[in-house]
Design an enzyme around this catalytic site. Structure first.
Site, PDB file in Angstrom:
ATOM      1  N   TYR A  58      52.018 -18.109  46.349  1.00 58.78           N
ATOM      2  CA  TYR A  58      51.701 -19.088  47.394  1.00 58.78           C
ATOM      3  C   TYR A  58      52.142 -18.627  48.785  1.00 58.78           C
ATOM      4  O   TYR A  58      52.384 -19.454  49.661  1.00 58.78           O
ATOM      5  CB  TYR A  58      52.343 -20.431  47.053  1.00 58.78           C
ATOM      6  N   PHE A  83      55.764 -28.328  52.735  1.00 59.73           N
ATOM      7  CA  PHE A  83      55.765 -28.616  51.299  1.00 59.73           C
ATOM      8  C   PHE A  83      56.082 -27.384  50.447  1.00 59.73           C
ATOM      9  O   PHE A  83      56.164 -27.490  49.225  1.00 59.73           O
ATOM     10  CB  PHE A  83      54.426 -29.238  50.864  1.00 59.73           C
ATOM     11  N   ARG A 124      36.123 -25.648  41.635  1.00 66.43           N
ATOM     12  CA  ARG A 124      36.657 -26.609  42.618  1.00 66.43           C
ATOM     13  C   ARG A 124      35.991 -27.974  42.474  1.00 66.43           C
ATOM     14  O   ARG A 124      36.628 -29.009  42.652  1.00 66.43           O
ATOM     15  CB  ARG A 124      36.544 -26.040  44.033  1.00 66.43           C
ATOM     16  N   THR A 156      42.306 -31.794  46.347  1.00 64.60           N
ATOM     17  CA  THR A 156      43.726 -31.439  46.146  1.00 64.60           C
ATOM     18  C   THR A 156      44.578 -32.681  45.929  1.00 64.60           C
ATOM     19  O   THR A 156      45.445 -32.707  45.051  1.00 64.60           O
ATOM     20  CB  THR A 156      44.244 -30.670  47.387  1.00 64.60           C
ATOM     21  N   ARG A 189      41.413 -33.763  38.492  1.00 60.57           N
ATOM     22  CA  ARG A 189      42.547 -34.366  39.219  1.00 60.57           C
ATOM     23  C   ARG A 189      42.466 -35.885  39.241  1.00 60.57           C
ATOM     24  O   ARG A 189      43.483 -36.573  39.128  1.00 60.57           O
ATOM     25  CB  ARG A 189      42.643 -33.778  40.617  1.00 60.57           C
ATOM     26  N   ASN A 213      49.400 -31.890  40.659  1.00 61.26           N
ATOM     27  CA  ASN A 213      47.957 -32.155  40.682  1.00 61.26           C
ATOM     28  C   ASN A 213      47.181 -31.377  39.609  1.00 61.26           C
ATOM     29  O   ASN A 213      46.006 -31.083  39.770  1.00 61.26           O
ATOM     30  CB  ASN A 213      47.386 -31.946  42.093  1.00 61.26           C
ATOM     31  N   GLU A 239      44.280 -13.382  43.902  1.00 58.43           N
ATOM     32  CA  GLU A 239      44.999 -14.189  42.909  1.00 58.43           C
ATOM     33  C   GLU A 239      44.807 -13.651  41.486  1.00 58.43           C
ATOM     34  O   GLU A 239      45.738 -13.675  40.680  1.00 58.43           O
ATOM     35  CB  GLU A 239      44.547 -15.643  43.006  1.00 58.43           C
TER      36      GLU A 239
HETATM   37  P1  CMP Z   1      47.117 -25.701  45.037  1.00 62.45           P
HETATM   38  O1  CMP Z   1      45.647 -25.596  44.902  1.00 62.45           O
HETATM   39  O2  CMP Z   1      47.930 -25.176  43.913  1.00 62.45           O
HETATM   40  O3  CMP Z   1      47.570 -24.954  46.386  1.00 62.45           O
HETATM   41  C1  CMP Z   1      48.750 -25.308  47.081  1.00 62.45           C
HETATM   42  C2  CMP Z   1      49.367 -26.568  46.572  1.00 62.45           C
HETATM   43  O4  CMP Z   1      50.299 -27.186  47.441  1.00 62.45           O
HETATM   44  C3  CMP Z   1      48.296 -27.610  46.357  1.00 62.45           C
HETATM   45  O5  CMP Z   1      47.510 -27.240  45.248  1.00 62.45           O
HETATM   46  C4  CMP Z   1      49.140 -28.880  46.220  1.00 62.45           C
HETATM   47  O6  CMP Z   1      49.552 -29.109  44.886  1.00 62.45           O
HETATM   48  C5  CMP Z   1      50.395 -28.553  47.049  1.00 62.45           C
HETATM   49  N1  CMP Z   1      50.492 -29.389  48.246  1.00 62.45           N
HETATM   50  C6  CMP Z   1      51.484 -30.274  48.514  1.00 62.45           C
HETATM   51  N2  CMP Z   1      51.294 -30.861  49.696  1.00 62.45           N
HETATM   52  C7  CMP Z   1      50.149 -30.361  50.216  1.00 62.45           C
HETATM   53  C8  CMP Z   1      49.408 -30.578  51.420  1.00 62.45           C
HETATM   54  N3  CMP Z   1      49.812 -31.459  52.355  1.00 62.45           N
HETATM   55  N4  CMP Z   1      48.262 -29.886  51.603  1.00 62.45           N
HETATM   56  C9  CMP Z   1      47.833 -28.970  50.680  1.00 62.45           C
HETATM   57  N5  CMP Z   1      48.501 -28.725  49.529  1.00 62.45           N
HETATM   58  C10 CMP Z   1      49.641 -29.413  49.289  1.00 62.45           C
END
Ligand code: CMP
Length: 142
Positions: free
Chosen positions: A50, A58, A86, A92, A103, A113, A127
């Protein structure tokens, strides 16, 4: 075009015994699982995966959550696999995810999520290579 995308079934979904339900959605949508492994990510692994979010508020919570339990890391292959995955995942934030998406049905919060999916061809390439060697990817022969 036929694409590959990196998919993760996150600790919340693994812990709730939802691996099969989620894989079933990918398979029914015509995406093939061409690589898969269960891992419990280290902090270093999660931070590296990440890295693009390193400056976000976050980030510590994200790394803490992704290292809180085992996950399934996998490669999905199929027509428009990146966008298709997606669509199946939904937004998300599960509160904004369309009805019938993974989700909307299985996720509790924006942090927990249920699933991750690559968001572009460039991120898919990075990735997939982060978790898999070429020799670990097994396209169908039948
Ligand atoms: P993911 O697709 O795994 O990529 C980054 C992750 O950060 C996202 O899913 C969320 O689970 C987490 N996350 C937490 N807060 C935020 C936010 N404000 N915007 C985007 N992702 C977030």
């Amino acid at each position: 075009a036929i694409e590959r995308t990196l998919s993760i079934i996150k600790p919340d979904a693994v812990s709730r015994n939802l691996i099969g339900e989620i894989e079933s959605r990918f398979e029914k949508a015509g995406l093939q699982i061409v690589a898969a492994r269960m891992i419990h990510m280290t902090q270093e692994q999660a931070e590296g995966f990440y890295a693009e979010h390193r400056e976000r508020s976050f980030f510590p919570d994200l790394v803490g959550f992704m290292t809180s339990g085992p996950v399934i890391v996998q490669v999905l292959e199929g027509e428009n696999a990146i966008a298709r995955n997606r669509e199946l995942m939904g937004a998300t934030n599960p509160k904004e995810a369309e009805a019938g998406t993974i989700r909307a049905d299985y996720a509790d919060s924006i942090d927990a999520n249920a699933v991750h999916g690559s968001d572009s061809p460039e991120s898919a390439e990075r990735e997939i290579a982060y978790f898999f060697n070429d020799s670990e990817i097994c396209p169908r022969t039948l």
